[in-house]
Enzyme design. Structure first.
Site, PDB file in Angstrom:
ATOM      1  N   ASP A 165     -21.300 -20.959  27.246  1.00 24.40           N
ATOM      2  CA  ASP A 165     -22.112 -20.140  26.344  1.00 24.40           C
ATOM      3  C   ASP A 165     -21.821 -20.535  24.902  1.00 24.40           C
ATOM      4  O   ASP A 165     -21.513 -21.698  24.630  1.00 24.40           O
ATOM      5  CB  ASP A 165     -21.811 -18.651  26.597  1.00 24.40           C
ATOM      6  CG  ASP A 165     -23.021 -17.769  26.374  1.00 24.40           C
ATOM      7  OD1 ASP A 165     -23.397 -17.571  25.208  1.00 24.40           O
ATOM      8  OD2 ASP A 165     -23.596 -17.281  27.357  1.00 24.40           O
ATOM      9  N   HIS A 208     -23.410 -14.222  21.095  1.00 21.90           N
ATOM     10  CA  HIS A 208     -23.947 -14.159  22.448  1.00 21.90           C
ATOM     11  C   HIS A 208     -22.855 -14.340  23.487  1.00 21.90           C
ATOM     12  O   HIS A 208     -22.724 -13.559  24.443  1.00 21.90           O
ATOM     13  CB  HIS A 208     -25.025 -15.231  22.601  1.00 21.90           C
ATOM     14  CG  HIS A 208     -25.773 -15.197  23.885  1.00 21.90           C
ATOM     15  ND1 HIS A 208     -25.371 -15.890  25.003  1.00 21.90           N
ATOM     16  CD2 HIS A 208     -26.921 -14.556  24.237  1.00 21.90           C
ATOM     17  CE1 HIS A 208     -26.228 -15.689  25.989  1.00 21.90           C
ATOM     18  NE2 HIS A 208     -27.179 -14.888  25.549  1.00 21.90           N
ATOM     19  N   SER A 520     -29.480 -12.438  30.065  1.00 19.87           N
ATOM     20  CA  SER A 520     -28.165 -12.982  29.685  1.00 19.87           C
ATOM     21  C   SER A 520     -27.069 -11.967  29.935  1.00 19.87           C
ATOM     22  O   SER A 520     -25.926 -12.331  30.221  1.00 19.87           O
ATOM     23  CB  SER A 520     -28.151 -13.351  28.200  1.00 19.87           C
ATOM     24  OG  SER A 520     -28.683 -14.609  27.968  1.00 19.87           O
TER      25      SER A 520
END
Length: 858
Positions: A165, A208, A520
């Site tokens: 990620d 994120h 996600s």
């Protein structure tokens, strides 16, 4: 994504396959990109997988043969990376004009374009957010995770979980505040992004990856991830914009395998992906090495069927979509009127000005000279020191804010005039007025409340605290969650997990905790569960574990009591307790492909293979439950978004309706599914569930076994959408609308005077071939531009304002069968023939001929 914002498209979207445009449907022109380049494919870069395994004679011979073919053809190349682990291949630079030649080299088992996977259309989480406290994960109450945590020892201890990620803020207390030190939970990882000199995967510009890691394995006071004591490998493959090219994904995947990761999470992708794309292939290779891989399904659900991303379409991974749950945290304002206080959800404000901290200020509805609450003209009432409520529309946010600021307001709440998601407020110039947005429902409720107050003064208190709101959409698939099936018809997503307004960790400089939405967030929830299953050792084989996760989920129904399509929800909401206590494991085997080309069959057999995993006899009964049928095209054979719904269902018959399984035994039950009730011209995808329930009083859990198929001949599915702004059509790169189809159009091939073809795909096309013919003889092929065009085409997606694809022709081509001989066509009149092949690449195809293109230069 901004903290606490309810953003409908969530955190897992990808760029479109060809040139991106921002274009409204009512525009009279079609603005084009600067150079017609494929924006989510890196030009002139490919990953080649050779025949044969690494470090074998066959693999070495294939490698030598490939490079000899390049040299013999006079094709210049640059080797960037060699792959001798996980697969036998190379990352190489080759001029795109030789793509057909490279694609045709027989020693290359696969040729993958270097694609840019994306972590979302959202901006990175902004810095300087007020620090938020750790709070309990509300989702655990609805997924069985709390029950597992409270009554078992399974917490991920000793299990290695890799997260590919944007990195992690390893200074966060939820991860121990350390990196690769003795006793630290983050023991593996690295930085594969070239935007920093750091070797470690510190996440300070995106947020994120830190959020994903918290969902999976955060552990800080009241906040706990699903596997709060798992050992983490953090592999940073996304830059600050949330973009990851294929070669970064591959390098990280190779290292994750070397580091001994047992489970891997991938919350990234490209929408409408195919199994043969590089990212999907890497997932399958990891799974074959004994590593469980969980992927996010994607957030293009508003674009309808066939929108699951690559790598989620990988056959051997677990693809996870997003479900709405009953409660979620959100920022709010407390409104008090007539002695009653009501919490109202709001978005984050701008972060370049001090955070809101208002207490009992007046709440006033904007009134301008026109008597509206749009705040588009100077306000007429006294609003000094007040929080002002205004409606979206007519003018931009900046104009509204300036009018409120000039009238003495201290903050602005803009409520939506549509049911879509506004997101946080942003201005086109510096405005020091704190502002946030409200939903249309909440805004209209406030307007009504103020109108019914009988003159009572309304006040509002606004700070950075969150409130647990009830969700009117509870237990429905999130609107943004991508639909299946995959382009080749397999069931994707496999199941759903919490994805909307998920509260989790953020980098310390971004507030420590906050909410994001998207698949996600759903994927790491399931990844955490898989880590618990691996720790429990109840599932020691790949198919058994996948069955325990997927077939113990709970499918959701709509308000009418009908199951949502399997193409939308897989088997439904994940259930951690059931997955960890499954006594049977199921695999589904069919005598024909999952999504066969239904020209000759209306029935197909389905075998439910089972294996008893406990030391006792179990008895289960089978029954079927139909789900809604859906179609990706309307009755006019044009794209249907959202999908068209039908209650017509397939018929299901059982050869045996129950099974009694002794300890350790295995066997199968036979089922026949018929689609004979459907009119094939409706292009319906049918689905449903075969449910297995234990005999009363014997214990056990319920199982849900999905089925899905097409009730039409796939080759008849219309690929091109022809009612969308005149597409397909010929354009001029310099701008303007579609050119007249009956005229001759001259191009100098200089500056921006190049021919561009725009088209919109409403269903997956496996291959696009672009050929050249003389205008006088359009059916006689003279040369080829592309025979494979990166092998496969995806659907056109509206994400990021991209409703169609474009192809810019530079006047080059090669003779058919001679892809090495690329040349500039001489001045003459030509037409381009675009041929789109369906999923199975049958002889049936759909073709578009351009108007006459007269080349006058350069």
């Amino acid at each position: 994504m901004f903290s606490f914002a309810r953003l409908g498209l969530g955190s897992f979207l990808a760029l479109a396959v060809l040139t991106a445009h921002t274009w409204a449907d009512d525009s009279s022109t079609i603005p084009l990109g600067t150079d017609g380049v494929n924006i989510n494919i890196v030009p002139n870069q490919y990953i080649i997988e050779f025949e044969g395994e690494p470090d074998t004679d066959a693999g070495e011979q294939a490698t030598q043969d490939f490079f000899k073919s390049l040299s013999d053809g006079g094709i210049s190349y640059t080797v960037y990376e060699n792959y001798t682990s996980l697969f036998n291949g190379v990352f190489i630079g080759v001029d795109d004009k030789y793509f057909d030649a490279v694609y045709g080299i027989t020693s290359a088992a696969s040729v993958w374009a270097t694609r840019l996977s994306n972590a979302g259309d959202q901006p990175p989480v902004p810095p300087n957010l007020p620090t938020s406290p750790p709070l309990p994960n509300l989702a655990h109450e609805y997924t069985g995770v709390n029950r597992v945590h409270n009554s078992t020892q399974w917490d991920g201890t000793g299990i290695k979980v890799g997260i590919l990620d944007s990195g992690i803020d390893y200074n966060h207390p939820a991860f121990g505040g350390c990196y690769k030190t003795p006793g630290c939970r983050i023991q593996y990882g690295g930085n594969y992004v070239n935007d920093t000199d750091r070797a470690d995967p510190l996440d300070t510009c995106n947020g994120h990856g830190t959020h994903v890691a918290g969902v999976l394995a955060g552990n800080h006071k009241e906040f706990r991830g699903v596997a709060p004591n798992a050992t983490l490998g953090i592999y940073r493959i996304m830059d600050c914009k949330g973009v990851a090219p294929t070669n970064w994904v591959i390098k990280a995947a190779i290292q994750a395998e070397k580091d001994g990761m047992q489970v891997v999470n991938l919350s990234l992708g490209t929408p409408g992906g195919w199994r043969g794309w590089g990212e999907s292939s890497i997932v399958n290779k990891l799974v074959r090495r004994g590593i469980y891989v969980i992927t996010a399904a994607g957030n293009n659900g508003m674009d309808g069927l066939w929108t699951v991303v690559s790598p989620a379409v990988a056959t051997q991974g677990i693809a996870v979509g997003a479900m709405e749950l009953p409660r979620y945290y959100a920022l709010h304002l407390n409104v008090t009127v007539a002695g009653k206080t009501i919490p109202i959800q709001r978005t984050e404000q701008q972060t370049d000005i001090p955070s809101l901290n208002l207490r009992n200020v007046r709440l006033v509805r904007a009134t301008d000279a026109d008597g509206t609450d749009l705040a588009c003209t100077p306000l007429t009432q006294e609003i000094k020191g007040a929080l002002v409520l205004a409606q979206r529309g007519t003018c931009d946010y900046t104009t509204k804010a300036i009018n409120v600021l000039n009238a003495g307001g201290v903050a602005l709440a803009i409520y939506n005039n549509r049911t879509d998601d506004m997101g946080p407020i942003s201005y086109n110039q510096a405005v020091t007025l704190p502002s946030f947005s409200l939903t249309i429902a909440d805004g209209q409720a406030l307007v009504k409340l103020l109108g019914e107050s009988g003159g009572s003064a309304a006040t509002a208190t606004v700070n950075h605290e969150v409130y647990a709101f009830d969700n009117a959409l509870a237990y429905t698939p999130a609107s943004y969650s991508a639909w299946g099936p995959d382009p080749e018809g397999a069931i994707k997503p496999d199941l759903l997990a919490p994805g909307s307004n998920v509260y989790s960790t953020l980098p310390l400089n971004m507030g420590s905790y906050g909410s994001m939405s998207g698949t996600s967030m759903a994927a790491p929830y399931v990844t955490g569960l898989v880590a618990l299953l691996v720790q429990s050792q109840r599932a020691t084989a790949n198919l058994t574990l996948i069955s325990n996760v997927v077939h113990t989920a709970t499918p959701a129904k709509n308000a009418a009591g009908q199951y949502f399509s399997v193409a939308q929800q897989g088997t439904g909401l994940v259930n951690a307790w059931n997955a960890l206590h499954a006594d049977l494991a199921f695999t589904l085997r069919r005598s024909v492909p999952v999504y066969y080309d239904d020209r000759h069959y209306t029935k197909f057999p389905l075998k439910l293979w089972w294996e008893n995993r406990v030391n006792a006899k179990v008895t289960y009964h089978f029954f079927s439950q139909p789900a809604l049928s859906v179609s990706g095209v309307g009755t006019d054979s044009q794209s249907a978004t959202p999908p068209r719904i039908s209650t017509t269902a397939a018929s299901v018959s059982f050869k045996q309706t129950s099974v009694s399984a002794l300890a350790g035994n295995e066997g199968f039950a036979e089922v026949t599914i018929s689609s004979s009730k459907f009119d094939r011209r409706d292009f319906m995808v049918y689905s449903g569930y075969i449910q297995a329930t234990p005999t009363v009083g014997t214990g056990g859990i319920n199982y849900t076994l999905p089925y899905l198929g097409s009730a039409y001949a796939t080759v008849n599915l219309p690929l091109l959408q022809s009612n969308y702004a005149g597409l397909p059509c010929l354009l001029r790169e310099s701008g303007g609308g579609c050119l007249d189809a009956k005229s001759v159009h001259r191009f100098t091939l200089t500056g921006k005077d190049f021919p561009v073809v725009a088209y919109r795909l409403q269903a997956p096309a496996r291959q696009l071939m672009i050929k050249i013919a003389y205008a006088a003889t359009p059916n006689s092929i003279h040369a080829s531009v592309e025979s494979y065009l990166y092998g496969m085409q995806s659907r056109s997606m509206d994400t990021n304002g991209v409703p169609f694809y474009t192809f810019r022709w530079n006047g080059r081509g090669h003779y058919v069968g001679k892809p090495l001989d690329v040349f500039d066509l001489p001045k003459n009149k030509y037409v381009l023939r675009f041929t789109f092949l369906s999923v199975f690449m049958n002889t049936e195809s759909q073709t578009y001929f351009t108007p006459t293109i007269q080349l006058d230069g350069p």
